[in-house]
Each structure stands twice: as structure tokens, then as C-alpha cells.
Enzyme design. Structure first.
Site, PDB file in Angstrom:
ATOM      1  N   CYS A  64       6.798  13.332  -8.870  1.00 25.07           N
ATOM      2  CA  CYS A  64       5.433  12.811  -8.288  1.00 25.07           C
ATOM      3  C   CYS A  64       5.477  12.913  -6.620  1.00 25.07           C
ATOM      4  O   CYS A  64       5.297  13.941  -6.184  1.00 25.07           O
ATOM      5  CB  CYS A  64       5.278  11.386  -8.777  1.00 25.07           C
ATOM      6  SG  CYS A  64       3.600  10.826  -8.363  1.00 25.07           S
ATOM      7  N   HIS A  84       5.792  11.757 -14.599  1.00 25.87           N
ATOM      8  CA  HIS A  84       6.713  10.721 -14.245  1.00 25.87           C
ATOM      9  C   HIS A  84       7.687  10.544 -15.756  1.00 25.87           C
ATOM     10  O   HIS A  84       7.544   9.678 -16.669  1.00 25.87           O
ATOM     11  CB  HIS A  84       6.086   9.413 -14.086  1.00 25.87           C
ATOM     12  CG  HIS A  84       5.458   9.054 -12.866  1.00 25.87           C
ATOM     13  ND1 HIS A  84       6.011   8.520 -11.829  1.00 25.87           N
ATOM     14  CD2 HIS A  84       4.166   9.488 -12.371  1.00 25.87           C
ATOM     15  CE1 HIS A  84       5.749   8.740 -10.913  1.00 25.87           C
ATOM     16  NE2 HIS A  84       4.301   9.154 -10.919  1.00 25.87           N
ATOM     17  N   GLU A 100      10.457   9.676 -15.829  1.00 26.45           N
ATOM     18  CA  GLU A 100      11.567   8.845 -15.708  1.00 26.45           C
ATOM     19  C   GLU A 100      11.082   7.625 -16.583  1.00 26.45           C
ATOM     20  O   GLU A 100      11.824   6.790 -16.959  1.00 26.45           O
ATOM     21  CB  GLU A 100      11.686   8.177 -14.372  1.00 26.45           C
ATOM     22  CG  GLU A 100      10.719   7.587 -13.588  1.00 26.45           C
ATOM     23  CD  GLU A 100       9.341   8.173 -13.302  1.00 26.45           C
ATOM     24  OE1 GLU A 100       8.324   7.427 -12.972  1.00 26.45           O
ATOM     25  OE2 GLU A 100       9.407   9.365 -13.062  1.00 26.45           O
TER      26      GLU A 100
END
Length: 263
Positions: free
Chosen positions: A112, A220, A222
Site C-alpha cells: 500500500c 493488503h 497482511e
């Protein structure tokens, strides 16, 4: 061999009447649970930090997302209030760390804000409020929803055949999440575009001349790294590269002479 350690540059956050150096929990958790690595948070200081002194002590670099944006002056643009909020201390630490990690062949994963920092660090530029451009989707996070809904996987990106990302998650369409209002405008000369949204927004890149894993994604992974297979594979690939680097440290050429401290 002990568990490898990566560096994650921090953001500056103000609460309780003071400033804190912070990284969102999901990056730390994904690093540990999906990549199998330990993480150290690098404080965000506008001056006085030596990138090589930090990188000497770690085996990888993860550049996380953030609510702040890279300052436009770093890619030759004038800053407006709409471009913010900014975190100049984060910029001052992250960009030199990215450059030196790539110079030294240290595995680097940028997410990001991180992909935007990677692009700027290598000479590219960014576009702000991309949803206002003709034909560009609204990639921002949904309003007034809980956190899981905010990070919901809901957007298709197209992974280029034969790319680094294709080797990890496969070529063709991939469903990801989307929470950004800035994106790469001019791509840095050393970056190869590996993934795009249907509207043309750049969603994934790799460093063309990288000596090790050097990948950036605009989404994203994660957040869902423990439950979504493509997200997990990205962190596993990063973890494997970090372990390879840690195992081969004694075989690598001596690092280039140190540059001046981060300023």
C-alpha cells in the site's frame, strides 16, 4: 539458524498528549504467522538514523501501509492539503531504507503506502484522489463499516503472465481488497508493472534488477494472510527469501561503502 528478523519502518502517531512510533498489528502478525519471521519496528526519525546500521542487523525489509501519504515534494510536485495527511519522519526513514536494501540485495516487500514509497524512492511519481480521474474506480475503503468489511476482498486485479507475482499467486485475475486513494502515476524506471486493476490502476510491481525478492502490492495481503491463500503465499514467498538471505549472509559480497545518515 535462529529465526530471521525483518525491519518495519514505523509511523508517527499522536495520542495521549504525546507522539508514538507505531506499526499496525496486522503487519506484525502476518510477519510472524504467515512468513515465519520476527519483526523489529524502526522508529520514524527525520534525521540521525543510518540506513546501513539498521540493515546490518536484519534480514529483510517490510514497508507497510499507512493512513498517511508520501510528501509530494519527494517526487517533484507541490503539496496541497488534499494530498495529506503526511508523515515526513516516516518518509525520511523508509525511502533510504528501501534504496539501501535494494542495493544490498536484502528482500523487500512493500504494501500500500509501501508500494508508493518504493516507486518514489526509485524516481517515480504518484497520483492523488485517483477516484476523481475519468474512468478510474473508487479504490477507497468503504465508509461506516467494521474493520473486516473495510478490508473485504472485493476487487479484481490482473497478474501479468511470466511475472514475479505470477510465480507466487499465479497469472490472470486475482481477487484482492482495496483501500487507497493514491496510486502510481509515473512508474520508476527500475520497476516492472506486474498487476493492474481493470481501470488501469497499477496494483503490483517488482524491481527489475533486484538481487532478491523485491515486490510491491497496492492491496493488503497482511489482513487475510492466515485465511486467504494468495495473501498467505505472498508472505510465505517473502519469508522464504528472507531465510535464504539470512542463510547466505556469509557468502554475499561485502556491502558497498556506507552512505550518510538518514536525513
Amino acid at each position: 539458524m535462529s529465526q530471521p528478523i525483518i525491519a518495519i519502518p514505523a509511523d508517527i502517531r499522536a495520542f495521549d498528549g504525546t507522539h508514538w512510533h507505531a506499526v499496525q498489528h496486522q503487519y506484525i502478525r502476518a510477519t510472524l504467522k504467515a512468513a515465519g519471521l520476527m519483526a523489529l519496528i524502526v522508529p520514524a526519525m527525520e534525521e540521525g538514523y543510518d540506513a546501513d546500521a539498521i540493515l546490518d542487523r536484519v534480514d529483510g525489509l517490510l514497508v507497510s501501509g499507512s493512513a498517511t501519504n508520501v510528501h509530494p515534494s519527494l517526487y517533484g510536485a507541490d503539496a496541497t492539503e488534499a494530498d495529506g495527511p503526511f508523515d515526513p519522519a516516516r518518509d525520511a526513514v523508509s525511502l533510504p531504507l528501501i534504496r539501501r536494501a535494494l542495493d544490498r540485495g536484502i528482500p523487500t516487500f512493500a504494501i500500500c503506502r509501501g508500494i508508493q514509497e518504493l516507486n518514489v524512492a526509485l524516481g517515480g511519481s504518484l497520483a492523488s484522489e485517483i477516484q476523481d480521474q475519468p474512468g478510474v474506480w473508487d479504490h477507497r475503503k468503504p465508509a461506516n463499516v467494521d474493520r473486516d468489511s473495510m478490508y473485504a476482498i472485493r476487487q479484481g486485479v490482473f497478474i501479468r503472465e511470466g511475472s514475479c507475482l505470477a510465480d507466487i499467486v499465479g497469472p490472470g485475475e486475482l481477487q484482492v481488497n482495496s483501500l487507497h486513494r493514491q496510486a502510481i502515476a509515473k512508474t520508476a524506471p527500475r520497476l516492472q508493472v506486474e498487476a493492474t486493476a481493470e481501470d488501469g490502476t497499477i496494483e503490483g510491481v517488482s524491481v527489475i534488477d533486484a538481487k532478491a525478492f523485491a515486490v510491491g502490492v497496492q492491496w493488503h495481503p497482511e489482513y487475510w494472510a492466515e485465511t486467504d491463500s494468495p495473501s498467505r503465499r505472498l508472505f510465505e514467498a517473502f519469508g522464504d527469501a528472507v531465510r535464504d538471505y539470512a542463510a547466505g549472509k556469509g557468502e554475499l559480497p561485502i556491502a558497498a561503502p556506507r552512505r550518510s545518515a538518514i536525513v
